[in-house]
Design a protein around this motif. Sequence first.
Motif, short mmCIF file in Angstrom:
data_model
loop_
_atom_site.label_atom_id
_atom_site.label_comp_id
_atom_site.label_asym_id
_atom_site.label_seq_id
_atom_site.Cartn_x
_atom_site.Cartn_y
_atom_site.Cartn_z
N GLU A 228 11.72 11.10 -5.46
CA GLU A 228 13.11 11.53 -5.43
C GLU A 228 14.02 10.43 -4.89
N LYS A 229 13.41 9.45 -4.20
CA LYS A 229 14.19 8.42 -3.52
C LYS A 229 14.05 7.04 -4.15
N VAL A 230 12.92 6.78 -4.80
CA VAL A 230 12.67 5.45 -5.35
C VAL A 230 12.15 5.56 -6.78
N LEU A 231 12.19 4.43 -7.48
CA LEU A 231 11.58 4.31 -8.80
C LEU A 231 10.27 3.55 -8.63
N PHE A 232 9.17 4.15 -9.06
CA PHE A 232 7.87 3.53 -8.91
C PHE A 232 7.48 2.72 -10.15
N PHE B 151 -0.96 15.68 5.07
CA PHE B 151 -1.37 16.52 6.19
C PHE B 151 -0.45 17.74 6.32
N ASN B 152 0.86 17.52 6.15
CA ASN B 152 1.82 18.61 6.26
C ASN B 152 1.89 19.46 5.00
N ASN B 153 1.66 18.83 3.85
CA ASN B 153 1.76 19.57 2.58
C ASN B 153 0.55 20.48 2.33
N GLN B 154 -0.60 20.13 2.93
CA GLN B 154 -1.81 20.93 2.76
C GLN B 154 -2.34 21.31 4.15
N PRO B 155 -1.62 22.17 4.85
CA PRO B 155 -1.95 22.49 6.25
C PRO B 155 -3.32 23.13 6.46
N GLU B 156 -3.82 23.79 5.43
CA GLU B 156 -5.11 24.49 5.57
C GLU B 156 -6.28 23.52 5.74
N VAL B 157 -6.10 22.26 5.33
CA VAL B 157 -7.18 21.28 5.41
C VAL B 157 -7.40 20.78 6.83
N GLN C 49 -0.02 7.77 11.16
CA GLN C 49 1.13 6.87 11.19
C GLN C 49 2.37 7.60 10.73
N GLU C 50 3.46 7.40 11.46
CA GLU C 50 4.73 8.01 11.10
C GLU C 50 5.20 7.46 9.75
N GLY C 51 5.62 8.36 8.87
CA GLY C 51 6.12 7.94 7.57
C GLY C 51 5.05 7.62 6.55
N SER C 52 3.78 7.86 6.90
CA SER C 52 2.68 7.53 6.00
C SER C 52 2.44 8.65 4.99
N GLY D 171 0.83 -1.20 0.00
CA GLY D 171 0.00 0.00 0.00
C GLY D 171 0.86 1.24 0.00
N TYR D 172 1.87 1.25 -0.86
CA TYR D 172 2.88 2.32 -0.91
C TYR D 172 2.43 3.37 -1.92
N THR D 173 2.16 4.57 -1.43
CA THR D 173 1.60 5.63 -2.26
C THR D 173 2.68 6.41 -3.01
N LYS D 174 2.42 6.66 -4.28
CA LYS D 174 3.30 7.53 -5.07
C LYS D 174 3.16 8.98 -4.58
N THR D 175 4.27 9.59 -4.24
CA THR D 175 4.28 11.02 -3.92
C THR D 175 5.52 11.64 -4.56
N ALA D 176 5.50 12.95 -4.72
CA ALA D 176 6.64 13.64 -5.33
C ALA D 176 7.89 13.47 -4.48
N ALA D 177 7.74 13.53 -3.16
CA ALA D 177 8.90 13.39 -2.26
C ALA D 177 9.49 11.99 -2.38
#
Length: 267
Positions: free
Chosen positions: A109-113, A155-161, A146-149, A100-106
Amino acid sequence: MKKLLLTGIAAASVFLLGACGSNNDTTTSAADKEEVIVGLDDTFVPMGFKDDQGNIVGFDVDLATAILDLTGTKVKFQPIDWSMKETELSNGTIDMIWNGYTKTAAREEKVLFTDTYMENKQVLVTAKASGITSFDDMEGKVLGAQEGSSGYETFNNQPEVLKDLVDGNDATLYASFNEAFIDLENGRIDGLLIDRVYAEYYLTQTGKTDDFNEIESPFEAEDFAVGVRKDDQAMADKINDGLKELQDNGTFAEISEKWFGEDVTPN
């Protein structure tokens, strides 16, 4: 004597370095290995988790096994600290992240999806007794994640929500959603930001759907994919080819029905 001692130390150092390299070889494509290691959070139902007998089971476990079986590749499922997953991959401790590993921009930068194989959304789970039925109701309340989720990243990227609303403008972090649900049930947190697939499976299996609200979030849908090392295109291709074959022959749909009661093949 001193020259012999130094020579011996140097030889021992070369041996140790060689041994370390052989255990965590990141130069060889995982596609060429007879056995690959999949890193996962073994509490993430229904994607990959331990059953009552201690066996690691789940949708991703069945899917990974079926895909790798196509080429006769053995697979070992290795529980890891989810917050350290990319480090484990980079170090060669595991060959891929498949849980259940989600693709994100961050993360890109570290893995190939690989290609996307399933969609997911973040939801807010609250106790019905709390009266919290919307994100706005979380103002001044304690949130868990969950840490690292991917949920915590969003949550951190869209703080206004949500971030700007909750107590302390941050979430209480947990190593697993199991621990978070325990605190939610005991009132130590007021809401839990969590993957919908986990929430629905957990609440259904525990018979607690009537006790909790599952609140849709305004966050965008997420894509589940497999993460491999950045330079391992061969392994990504192997998984993509296998995924297409399972979709074409109906095996993907069969695994989907087993775990979700429906075909979750992406459009």
